[in-house]
Design a protein around this motif. Structure first.
Motif, PDB file in Angstrom:
ATOM      1  N   ASP A 164       0.829  -1.212   0.000  1.00 33.44           N
ATOM      2  CA  ASP A 164       0.000   0.000   0.000  1.00 33.44           C
ATOM      3  C   ASP A 164       0.862   1.260   0.000  1.00 33.44           C
ATOM      4  N   THR A 208       1.923   4.759  -4.328  1.00 37.61           N
ATOM      5  CA  THR A 208       1.636   6.145  -4.676  1.00 37.61           C
ATOM      6  C   THR A 208       2.098   6.417  -6.107  1.00 37.61           C
ATOM      7  N   LYS A 263      -5.857  -5.941  -5.202  1.00 36.53           N
ATOM      8  CA  LYS A 263      -5.585  -4.634  -4.603  1.00 36.53           C
ATOM      9  C   LYS A 263      -4.831  -3.743  -5.595  1.00 36.53           C
ATOM     10  N   GLY A 280      -7.188  -2.692  -8.358  1.00 37.31           N
ATOM     11  CA  GLY A 280      -8.053  -1.623  -7.860  1.00 37.31           C
ATOM     12  C   GLY A 280      -7.337  -0.293  -7.795  1.00 37.31           C
ATOM     13  N   ARG A 281      -6.099  -0.322  -7.355  1.00 36.07           N
ATOM     14  CA  ARG A 281      -5.334   0.925  -7.263  1.00 36.07           C
ATOM     15  C   ARG A 281      -5.031   1.478  -8.652  1.00 36.07           C
ATOM     16  N   HIS A 341      -6.869   1.063 -11.303  1.00 39.15           N
ATOM     17  CA  HIS A 341      -8.151   1.625 -11.738  1.00 39.15           C
ATOM     18  C   HIS A 341      -8.349   3.002 -11.103  1.00 39.15           C
ATOM     19  N   GLU A 342      -8.040   3.108  -9.843  1.00 39.21           N
ATOM     20  CA  GLU A 342      -8.190   4.373  -9.115  1.00 39.21           C
ATOM     21  C   GLU A 342      -7.297   5.465  -9.699  1.00 39.21           C
ATOM     22  N   VAL A 343      -6.057   5.132 -10.027  1.00 34.52           N
ATOM     23  CA  VAL A 343      -5.128   6.108 -10.613  1.00 34.52           C
ATOM     24  C   VAL A 343      -5.704   6.662 -11.906  1.00 34.52           C
ATOM     25  N   ALA A 391      -8.874   6.556 -12.882  1.00 32.44           N
ATOM     26  CA  ALA A 391     -10.146   7.241 -12.614  1.00 32.44           C
ATOM     27  C   ALA A 391      -9.930   8.625 -12.010  1.00 32.44           C
ATOM     28  N   ARG A 392      -8.930   8.771 -11.175  1.00 29.05           N
ATOM     29  CA  ARG A 392      -8.709  10.054 -10.488  1.00 29.05           C
ATOM     30  C   ARG A 392      -7.786  11.004 -11.233  1.00 29.05           C
ATOM     31  N   GLN A 393      -6.988  10.475 -12.168  1.00 24.68           N
ATOM     32  CA  GLN A 393      -6.054  11.345 -12.874  1.00 24.68           C
ATOM     33  C   GLN A 393      -6.367  11.474 -14.365  1.00 24.68           C
TER      34      GLN A 393
END
Length: 175
Positions: free
Chosen positions: A46, A50, A99, A102-103, A105-107, A109-111
């Motif tokens: 985790d 970053t 995990k 998911g991360r 995907h998050e990167v 989705a958020r950037q």
């Protein structure tokens, strides 16, 4: 030093094959120190996740220039990233670890998604953003992880010339 070692191991071997002992050995510390600071392999992973894609400001980029700009940006990002780059670690690990998937995907989705909304509007970003991301991730996997000879043999200009029109078509941009 621990996070650098962890990123190098996760990037080279993925989550499943990275061990606390190997990370500690490269960091020249006892494995108990890794556990003391991070608690578990999952928490270490985790902490190492970053990712900043360092996307350029797209507010003033004409839509017709966006595909080439993004291909160049991602090529530069991959080819000039340090060995312990968290994005490479995420890509390698996302195939076998939920995990990491998911991360990743998050990167995106958020950037990436907000950058596309800024450049092209919410409708186009919502309609084509996923395929656009898949094209960039497909390039990264085939060029930097699997190292397909036909893809690694291409220089930057060849990749841009080949991929930018496909991205333009995906985004509905006339070139």
């Amino acid at each position: 030093m621990i996070l650098r070692s962890a990123r190098e191991h996760f990037a080279a071997h993925g989550y499943e094959r990275t061990t606390i002992r190997a990370v500690a050995a490269d960091a020249e510390i006892d494995p108990s120190m890794v556990m003391r600071y991070f608690g578990s392999k999952e928490q270490l992973f985790d902490a190492a996740l970053t990712v900043d894609l360092q996307l350029p400001d797209l507010t003033t980029v004409p839509p017709g220039e966006l595909p080439e700009l993004m291909v160049r940006h991602f090529l530069h990002r991959w080819e000039h990233a340090p060995v312990d780059d968290a994005l490479l670690m995420l890509l390698r690990s996302a195939v076998t670890n939920e995990k990491a998937a998911g991360r990743l995907h998050e990167v995106f989705a958020r950037q990436v998604a907000p950058a596309l909304v800024t450049a092209l509007g919410p409708e186009t970003a919502a309609r084509a953003g996923g395929v656009f991301s898949a094209q960039l991730l497909g390039l990264a996997v085939s060029r930097y992880l699997i190292r397909l000879p036909a893809v690694t043999a291409l220089d930057t200009e060849d990749v841009v010339r080949t991929l930018a029109p496909a991205i333009a078509a995906t985004l509905g941009i006339a070139r």
